[in-house]
Write a protein that holds these residues in place. Structure first.
Motif, short mmCIF file in Angstrom:
data_model
loop_
_atom_site.label_atom_id
_atom_site.label_comp_id
_atom_site.label_asym_id
_atom_site.label_seq_id
_atom_site.Cartn_x
_atom_site.Cartn_y
_atom_site.Cartn_z
N GLU A 194 -1.15 5.31 5.55
CA GLU A 194 -1.70 5.34 4.20
C GLU A 194 -0.93 6.33 3.32
O GLU A 194 -0.71 6.08 2.13
CB GLU A 194 -3.18 5.70 4.24
CG GLU A 194 -4.08 4.52 4.52
CD GLU A 194 -3.99 3.46 3.44
OE1 GLU A 194 -4.29 3.76 2.28
OE2 GLU A 194 -3.60 2.32 3.78
N GLU A 195 -0.52 7.45 3.91
CA GLU A 195 0.30 8.40 3.16
C GLU A 195 1.65 7.79 2.82
O GLU A 195 2.24 8.07 1.76
CB GLU A 195 0.50 9.68 3.99
CG GLU A 195 -0.74 10.53 4.14
CD GLU A 195 -1.20 11.13 2.82
OE1 GLU A 195 -0.34 11.44 1.97
OE2 GLU A 195 -2.42 11.27 2.63
N ALA A 196 2.17 6.93 3.71
CA ALA A 196 3.46 6.29 3.46
C ALA A 196 3.37 5.18 2.44
O ALA A 196 4.36 4.87 1.75
CB ALA A 196 4.02 5.73 4.78
N ARG A 197 2.19 4.56 2.30
CA ARG A 197 2.06 3.36 1.48
C ARG A 197 2.62 3.51 0.05
O ARG A 197 3.37 2.63 -0.42
CB ARG A 197 0.59 2.91 1.41
CG ARG A 197 0.41 1.58 0.71
CD ARG A 197 -1.05 1.36 0.32
NE ARG A 197 -1.92 1.13 1.46
CZ ARG A 197 -2.15 -0.05 2.03
NH1 ARG A 197 -1.53 -1.13 1.57
NH2 ARG A 197 -2.97 -0.16 3.06
N PRO A 198 2.30 4.59 -0.69
CA PRO A 198 2.82 4.69 -2.06
C PRO A 198 4.34 4.79 -2.13
O PRO A 198 4.93 4.57 -3.20
CB PRO A 198 2.17 5.97 -2.61
CG PRO A 198 1.00 6.22 -1.72
CD PRO A 198 1.40 5.71 -0.38
N HIS A 199 4.98 5.11 -1.01
CA HIS A 199 6.43 5.28 -0.99
C HIS A 199 7.16 4.01 -0.57
O HIS A 199 8.40 3.98 -0.60
CB HIS A 199 6.80 6.41 -0.02
CG HIS A 199 6.20 7.73 -0.37
ND1 HIS A 199 6.86 8.69 -1.10
CD2 HIS A 199 4.97 8.26 -0.11
CE1 HIS A 199 6.09 9.74 -1.27
NE2 HIS A 199 4.93 9.51 -0.67
N LEU A 200 6.44 2.97 -0.16
CA LEU A 200 7.08 1.76 0.32
C LEU A 200 7.65 0.95 -0.86
O LEU A 200 7.04 0.88 -1.93
CB LEU A 200 6.08 0.91 1.11
CG LEU A 200 5.45 1.58 2.33
CD1 LEU A 200 4.47 0.63 3.02
CD2 LEU A 200 6.51 2.08 3.32
N ALA A 201 8.81 0.35 -0.63
CA ALA A 201 9.47 -0.45 -1.67
C ALA A 201 9.14 -1.92 -1.46
O ALA A 201 9.18 -2.41 -0.33
CB ALA A 201 10.98 -0.24 -1.61
N PRO A 202 8.82 -2.66 -2.53
CA PRO A 202 8.45 -4.07 -2.38
C PRO A 202 9.65 -5.00 -2.22
O PRO A 202 9.49 -6.15 -1.83
CB PRO A 202 7.70 -4.37 -3.68
CG PRO A 202 8.32 -3.44 -4.69
CD PRO A 202 8.66 -2.19 -3.92
#
Length: 417
Positions: free
Chosen positions: A37-45
């Motif tokens: 969940e901490e990583a989620r905002p950093h993921l690229a679409p």
């Protein structure tokens, strides 16, 4: 095989752990999910995402079902209490596999804990759609016979597992160079075989793994470089205050500030070899009486990271694409005091007030010409476990209590990786 350069998003998660995160399966799943969940905002679409977790994040699963023992406060006392209360399971392993009590304690629950660890990571890789470096965990070596997995007697290595976004196993790497706290006087793990080091080509990079101390070692880095590694993964768990002086093998008498020593791992790799990028997440937090601290970073070519910066207590330099700040800045003397205040058992108001963080960087990778290495029997076994095609065989429970009584006096030594 790809023929064009690729863009990849790399994410490193720096979590804080507590012993209570591991006393139940649900608590462990929550702790692992919180990191994704901490990583989620950093993921690229629009590109592959590579998420890298920390070393030994499966080790404390030895505490599962033993929440009552945490009141004993030290890892040594808790391990001894768990060994004795689990005697019907630990003693047969100790006798049959001829291992130490601390290794017997881990092996006695390894089938269940390995399954929990792998299935949790598989589910997260699928849900978040990422290439996942699961961190690392002490796990046995399995071979598959039909729908049963057989454990190699006595072996327990520090293993990193790589999964793709479908939760399929890419490969496994053992830690080769163990710290003193991972050897016989500590958690008593088995060193990996340097001849088994391999690079795994994926859409997220040609991935090589060097767990913690392995990233400092020329034999490991040289092997991965020669095999075409473009992205080095360095899961880490530094078991002491970050601003303390400590000697690292093979010269433990050579005391240096740890941040200075750490420059000889990922940053040096991407500064002096053909390995283009390195991702080095570090766990923080006090686990009973054990202290873990560090600064996570992602390093790469100096021209891609010209802004000078570095670990605390070291001079700024290019090459850090992303770097977690430590809890504060200041003089070396002040930082050493703060490190002791944060450490386990300090009694200071700042005890365990470490910084958590999540870093990301975009990597530009050259076309790959590599082919996937042939899977090992152990990888075939873990792949079958993840797919539900096989499960560990249960050995017959037997107990030689009278013969084993002298062995009960063997110490369960404190460890700190």
């Amino acid at each position: 095989m790809t023929t064009r350069s690729r863009r990849v998003r790399a994410v490193a998660v720096q979590p804080r752990w507590h012993a209570t995160d591991f006393v139940t399966a649900d608590a462990f799943r929550r702790w692992m999910r919180a990191q994704l969940e901490e990583a989620r905002p950093h993921l690229a679409p629009d590109r592959p995402n590579l998420v890298v977790l920390t070393e030994l994040n499966g080790l404390p699963l030895v505490l599962r079902g033993g929440g009552w023992a945490l009141r004993l406060r030290t890892f040594e006392r808790v391990a001894l209490a768990l060994f004795l209360t689990r005697l019907p399971r630990t003693l047969p392993v100790l006798l049959r596999d001829r291992v130490s009590p601390i290794r017997a304690l881990q092996l006695a629950g390894t089938d269940e804990n390995t399954a929990l660890y792998l299935h949790t990571c598989r589910d997260l890789a699928r849900e978040y759609g990422v290439y996942l470096c699961c961190g690392s965990a002490p796990m046995p070596r399995y071979t598959r016979r039909g729908d049963r997995l057989t454990r190699a007697p006595g072996l327990l290595t520090n293993q990193t597992v790589l999964l793709d976004p479908q939760g399929e196993l890419i490969g496994v790497t053992d830690k080769i160079h163990l710290t003193p706290d991972e050897q016989g006087g500590g958690v008593d793990l088995t060193p990996g075989d340097p001849g088994e080091l391999r690079v795994f080509p994926t859409p997220a990079g040609d991935l090589g793994v060097a767990i913690s101390l392995d990233a400092f070692r020329p034999d490991v880095i040289g092997s991965l470089e020669a095999q075409g590694c473009t992205v080095l993964l360095q899961p880490d768990a530094n078991g002491s205050p970050w601003t303390a002086r400590e000697g690292l093998p093979p010269d433990p008498a050579n005391l240096r500030d740890q941040p200075l020593a750490w420059l000889e791992s990922s940053w040096q790799v991407t500064s002096t070899t053909r390995i283009r990028y390195a991702v080095n997440p570090m766990v923080v937090g006090n686990l009973l009486d054990l202290t873990f601290d560090g600064q996570s970073g992602i390093t790469g070519p100096h021209e891609e990271a010209p802004r000078p910066r570095s670990y605390v207590m070291t001079d700024p330099r290019p090459g850090f694409l992303a770097l977690t700040p430590w809890v504060e800045d200041g003089s070396p003397e002040q930082l050493r005091r703060t490190g002791q205040q944060l450490a386990a058992g300090s009694g200071h108001p700042r005890e365990n007030a470490y910084r958590t963080d999540t870093l990301h960087a975009d990597l530009t990778l050259p076309p790959t010409t590599l082919t996937a290495p042939a899977p090992t029997p152990h990888e075939d076994a873990l792949r079958a476990l993840l797919r539900g095609e096989a499960r560990p065989a249960r050995p017959r429970a037997w107990l030689w209590a009278l013969a084993a009584l002298p062995l009960l006096a063997l110490p369960l030594r404190r460890r700190r990786p």
